[in-house]
Design an enzyme around this catalytic site. Structure first.
Site, PDB file in Angstrom:
ATOM      1  N   SER A 105       0.795  -1.236   0.000  1.00 43.57           N
ATOM      2  CA  SER A 105       0.000   0.000   0.000  1.00 43.57           C
ATOM      3  C   SER A 105       0.824   1.281   0.000  1.00 43.57           C
ATOM      4  O   SER A 105       0.256   2.366  -0.103  1.00 43.57           O
ATOM      5  CB  SER A 105      -0.953   0.017   1.202  1.00 43.57           C
ATOM      6  OG  SER A 105      -2.011  -0.890   0.986  1.00 43.57           O
ATOM      7  N   LYS A 148       0.160   3.665  -2.760  1.00 42.17           N
ATOM      8  CA  LYS A 148      -0.924   4.655  -2.669  1.00 42.17           C
ATOM      9  C   LYS A 148      -0.377   6.078  -2.591  1.00 42.17           C
ATOM     10  O   LYS A 148      -1.100   7.037  -2.870  1.00 42.17           O
ATOM     11  CB  LYS A 148      -1.817   4.355  -1.463  1.00 42.17           C
ATOM     12  CG  LYS A 148      -2.666   3.081  -1.608  1.00 42.17           C
ATOM     13  CD  LYS A 148      -3.546   2.880  -0.376  1.00 42.17           C
ATOM     14  CE  LYS A 148      -4.549   1.745  -0.559  1.00 42.17           C
ATOM     15  NZ  LYS A 148      -3.973   0.412  -0.373  1.00 42.17           N
ATOM     16  N   SER A 192      -6.209   2.633   4.641  1.00 46.87           N
ATOM     17  CA  SER A 192      -5.627   1.997   3.454  1.00 46.87           C
ATOM     18  C   SER A 192      -6.699   1.284   2.643  1.00 46.87           C
ATOM     19  O   SER A 192      -6.478   0.192   2.104  1.00 46.87           O
ATOM     20  CB  SER A 192      -4.527   0.999   3.864  1.00 46.87           C
ATOM     21  OG  SER A 192      -3.583   0.842   2.841  1.00 46.87           O
TER      22      SER A 192
END
Length: 386
Positions: free
Chosen positions: A87, A90, A145
Site C-alpha cells: 500500500s 498509494k 488503506s
C-alpha cells in the site's frame, strides 16, 4: 617492426616486466569486485554519504534515509532493488490524483465503484447508495488503506486505465525508473514493483502538497456510515504515527504510509520533523519476523538520520546505478532481485577495475621504457643515419 624489436630488445622485455608489475601493484582484475552477497543472495552492503556515521545494520531487504530539506540521500541499502510495494504505492496514487479531484465534491457510491477491488483487500467500508465527499474517500485511503476508497476515486477520475496511465506518467516525470504500475492500490499483481528510492521520491513530492501532508498525518477521523447521516471512527493504521500494538509514537512524525501484502511483506514510508530538519525513511520487507519490525527499523533509521544530517556533505549518495528498462515480468522473488542487483553492481565494479588495471599497466610501461628510449637517442646522435 622486426627491426624495432631487434634494435630495442630490452624494451620488449620491459613490456612484460611492466605488465607483471602492474598486476602485482594493483592486484588481480577480479579482486576489485570482491564484494560477495550473503549466502541468502541478498547484499549486505550499506552506502552512506560522506561525513556521516555508520548506518545501522537492519534486516530489511531495502531501505533509504533522505534529508528532505536538501533532497540528499544520506544512506541506503539496495535502494533500487525492485520489490512489491504493497500500500505504499498509494502515495503515487495520491500524488497523481489529488490535484484533479476537489475535496468537497460529493459522490454517491455505486456497485461499479468497487467491482474491481481484489478479494482480501483492506477496506474502509464504501457501500452502494451512501454519499461521500472526495475528502472522506482520501481519509479512507490514508488512514484505513481502503482499496474500496482507492477504486472509487479512480472511477471519479475517469476510470482505472486512465488512472494507471497517470500514475505511471507521474512516476516517469519524477525519475522513478524502478516503478511499474499495474494497480492503483498496491495489491500484489504480476509486473508491479517499485523501490525504496522511488517511494522516497513520491513521498518527497507529496509532502510539498498541503492536502497530501494533511491526510497522511491525520491520526483519526469520522467516515460516513451506510445509508445515513451517521458516521463511525477510523484510526490511522500507521503504528509509528498513532502509537499502538506496542509501538511508541515517534516524536515529530508526519506520516506517510504503511503497507502489507503476503508478497511484499511489511513496507513503510515515514517522515518526521525535529527542529528545522525533516528526515524521510523508506523500509521494505524486513526479514525480522516480529510484528513491529518495520516500525522499529524505521525508528532506528530516523534516529540515525537526525544524528547524521548536520555533518553530511551536500553531495549525498546521488542516484547510483539502476536499470531504466523495466523487466518483462515481476522478479521471481526478493532474493532473486537482490542477487540481480548485486550482480549488476559487481559487473560495473569489474569493468571499472579493469580500466584502472590497464591504466596502471600503461603508466608503468611508460616509466620502464624511458631509460631505453634516452639511450637510443644518444646512440643515434653519436652514429647519425646516413
Amino acid at each position: 617492426m622486426a627491426r624495432f624489436v631487434g634494435f630495442y630488445p630490452c624494451i620488449t622485455k620491459s613490456v612484460v616486466a611492466s605488465v607483471a608489475g602492474a598486476a602485482i601493484v594493483v592486484g588481480p582484475v577480479g579482486g576489485v569486485a570482491a564484494a560477495v552477497p550473503r549466502s541468502d543472495g541478498v547484499s549486505s552492503q550499506i552506502q552512506t554519504a560522506p561525513g556521516t556515521p555508520d548506518a545501522p545494520e537492519l534486516s530489511a531487504l531495502s531501505w533509504t534515509v533522505t534529508d528532505v530539506g536538501t533532497g540528499e540521500l544520506l544512506a541506503a541499502k539496495a535502494p533500487h532493488l525492485r520489490l512489491p510495494p504493497a500500500s505504499t504505492l498509494k502515495t503515487l496514487f495520491a500524488l497523481a490524483l489529488l490535484p484533479k479531484l476537489p475535496a468537497a465534491t460529493e459522490h454517491t457510491a455505486v456497485t461499479a465503484d468497487i467491482a474491481d477491488v481484489a478479494p482480501g483487500s483492506s477496506l474502509v467500508g464504501v457501500h452502494e447508495g451512501t454519499s461521500y465527499t472526495v475528502g472522506d474517500l482520501w481519509r479512507g485511503v490514508f488512514l484505513s488503506s481502503g482499496n474500496d476508497a482507492v477504486h472509487t476515486l479512480a472511477r471519479l477520475n475517469g476510470g482505472l486505465d486512465l488512472t494507471l496511465a497517470q500514475m505511471q506518467a507521474t512516476a516517469n516525470r519524477l525519475g522513478a525508473h524502478d516503478t511499474s504500475v499495474r494497480t492503483p492500490d498496491g495489491f500484489d499483481t504480476p509486473g508491479q514493483y517499485s523501490s525504496a528510492y522511488d517511494l522516497s521520491l513520491f513521498a518527497k513530492a507529496g509532502l510539498r502538497n498541503p492536502d497530501f501532508r494533511r491526510y497522511c498525518s491525520t491520526k483519526s477521523a469520522q467516515f460516513p456510515a451506510v445509508g445515513g447521516p451517521d458516521s463511525f471512527g477510523i484510526q490511522n493504521t500507521n503504528r509509528l504515527l498513532v502509537g499502538s500494538h506496542g509501538v511508541e509514537p515517534y516524536p515529530g512524525l508526519i506520516g506517510v504510509k504503511n503497507g502489507y501484502t503476503s508478497e511484499a511483506g511489511n513496507t513503510l514510508v515515514s517522515a518526521a520533523t525535529q527542529g528545522n530538519r525533516t528526515i524521510l525513511v523508506t523500509v521494505m520487507n524486513p526479514q525480522d519476523t516480529s510484528s513491529n519490525a518495520v516500525y522499529e527499523e524505521s525508528r532506528e533509521l530516523l534516529d540515525w538520520g537526525f544524528e547524521a544530517a548536520p555533518g553530511a556533505l551536500r553531495a549525498g549518495l546521488g542516484r547510483g546505478p539502476a536499470s531504466h528498462a523495466a523487466p518483462s515480468h515481476r522478479p521471481e522473488s526478493a532474493h532473486h532481485g537482490a542477487a540481480a542487483a548485486q550482480a549488476s553492481t559487481t559487473s560495473k565494479d569489474a569493468s571499472s577495475g579493469l580500466t584502472r588495471h590497464l591504466g596502471a599497466a600503461v603508466a608503468l610501461l611508460g616509466l620502464a621504457c624511458v631509460p631505453f628510449i634516452l639511450k637510443a637517442v644518444r646512440r643515434r646522435r653519436r652514429h647519425p643515419t646516413r
